[in-house]
Design a protein around this motif. Structure first.
Motif, PDB file in Angstrom:
ATOM      1  N   THR A  28      75.125  -1.732 -15.330  1.00 50.90           N
ATOM      2  CA  THR A  28      75.232  -2.075 -16.752  1.00 50.90           C
ATOM      3  C   THR A  28      76.580  -1.635 -17.318  1.00 50.90           C
ATOM      4  OG1 THR A  28      72.836  -1.873 -16.994  1.00 50.90           O
ATOM      5  CG2 THR A  28      74.143  -1.791 -19.012  1.00 50.90           C
ATOM      6  N   TYR A  31      79.411  -3.795 -15.849  1.00 49.81           N
ATOM      7  CA  TYR A  31      79.505  -5.106 -16.502  1.00 49.81           C
ATOM      8  C   TYR A  31      80.058  -4.992 -17.926  1.00 49.81           C
ATOM      9  CZ  TYR A  31      77.365  -8.175 -13.022  1.00 49.81           C
ATOM     10  OH  TYR A  31      77.118  -8.929 -11.906  1.00 49.81           O
ATOM     11  N   TRP A  34      83.724  -4.597 -17.478  1.00 46.79           N
ATOM     12  CA  TRP A  34      84.243  -5.872 -16.989  1.00 46.79           C
ATOM     13  C   TRP A  34      84.322  -6.893 -18.121  1.00 46.79           C
ATOM     14  CZ3 TRP A  34      82.412 -10.884 -16.641  1.00 46.79           C
ATOM     15  CH2 TRP A  34      83.140 -11.744 -15.830  1.00 46.79           C
ATOM     16  N   LEU A  35      83.344  -6.874 -19.024  1.00 46.04           N
ATOM     17  CA  LEU A  35      83.336  -7.824 -20.139  1.00 46.04           C
ATOM     18  C   LEU A  35      84.540  -7.631 -21.067  1.00 46.04           C
ATOM     19  CD1 LEU A  35      79.538  -8.042 -20.942  1.00 46.04           C
ATOM     20  CD2 LEU A  35      81.035  -9.962 -20.355  1.00 46.04           C
ATOM     21  N   ALA A  74      77.216 -12.048 -17.028  1.00 43.39           N
ATOM     22  CA  ALA A  74      77.369 -10.595 -17.221  1.00 43.39           C
ATOM     23  C   ALA A  74      76.702 -10.144 -18.513  1.00 43.39           C
ATOM     24  CB  ALA A  74      78.853 -10.221 -17.220  1.00 43.39           C
ATOM     25  N   VAL A  78      73.558  -7.436 -18.743  1.00 44.35           N
ATOM     26  CA  VAL A  78      73.595  -6.242 -19.609  1.00 44.35           C
ATOM     27  C   VAL A  78      72.400  -6.238 -20.554  1.00 44.35           C
ATOM     28  CG1 VAL A  78      74.856  -5.126 -21.503  1.00 44.35           C
ATOM     29  CG2 VAL A  78      76.078  -5.857 -19.452  1.00 44.35           C
ATOM     30  N   THR A 140      70.260  -6.918  -9.699  1.00 44.49           N
ATOM     31  CA  THR A 140      70.200  -6.888 -11.163  1.00 44.49           C
ATOM     32  C   THR A 140      68.808  -6.554 -11.680  1.00 44.49           C
ATOM     33  OG1 THR A 140      69.793  -9.273 -11.250  1.00 44.49           O
ATOM     34  CG2 THR A 140      72.086  -8.527 -11.452  1.00 44.49           C
TER      35      THR A 140
END
Length: 185
Positions: A28, A31, A34-35, A74, A78, A140
């Motif tokens: 989480t 991501y 990364w976002l 993504a 999350v 996930t």
């Protein structure tokens, strides 16, 4: 002592089981970071597209499409990790399985009399570094649950975040309501 994740509610002949999503905090947080980079790339390319100065190549449009889809995936992972839940509703005739975030999601109904072989089947140990091949669903926590049953020629799975002892408890609870047993009319 009850330290399970599921919330079980019984109302006469109806049963409701709510199972929170898998909380993989490493994934989480990864991501979410990364976002941040994703948003920078998305905004930069969108500015290029709408500036109108240069002709935009096909590659850039294809890249933006893939980049946008990856970002939405993504965001979904999350949100699922933090707010997602699986719900099992059982009444006299049907078992319904809903997977959703903030109450929004998909629900599938299964005729209780057509369910066979209700069981516990643990197929994912949760360890990313065990060396076993894992699907994106398993990593996930979306799918590959410990509670499963056969429905026609398909195996239906639910309860991705629960451990085997809790899955056994929930299967026994479902069996009390005559799920997975052939009934004579």
């Amino acid at each position: 002592m009850n330290n399970g994740k599921a919330i079980v509610s019984e109302l006469g002949s109806e049963l409701h089981i709510e199972i929170p999503s898998v909380k993989n905090w490493f994934l989480t947080i990864f991501y979410m970071v990364w976002l941040g980079g994703w948003a920078f790339g998305e905004i930069t390319v969108l500015k290029m597209l709408f500036s109108g100065g240069e002709s935009v190549g096909t590659f850039l449009l294809v890249w933006l499409t893939g980049w946008t889809m990856g970002g939405f995936f993504a965001i979904f992972v999350v949100l699922w990790s933090i707010f997602g839940k699986e719900e099992i509703y059982l009444d006299r005739s049907y078992i319904s399985i809903k997977r959703g975030i903030f109450g929004i999601g998909s629900m599938k109904e299964y005729d209780k009399n057509s369910i066979e072989n209700l069981r516990v089947s643990v197929i994912y140990d949760g360890n990313l570094f065990s060396g076993r091949k894992k699907s994106i669903k398993a990593i996930t926590g979306i799918g590959n649950g410990s509670i499963c049953f056969d429905y026609g020629m398909k195996t239906i799975r639910v309860g991705a975040s629960i451990e085997e002892p809790e899955a056994k408890y929930l299967v026994n609870k479902l069996m009390e309501y005559e799920v997975g047993k052939k009934e004579t009319i």
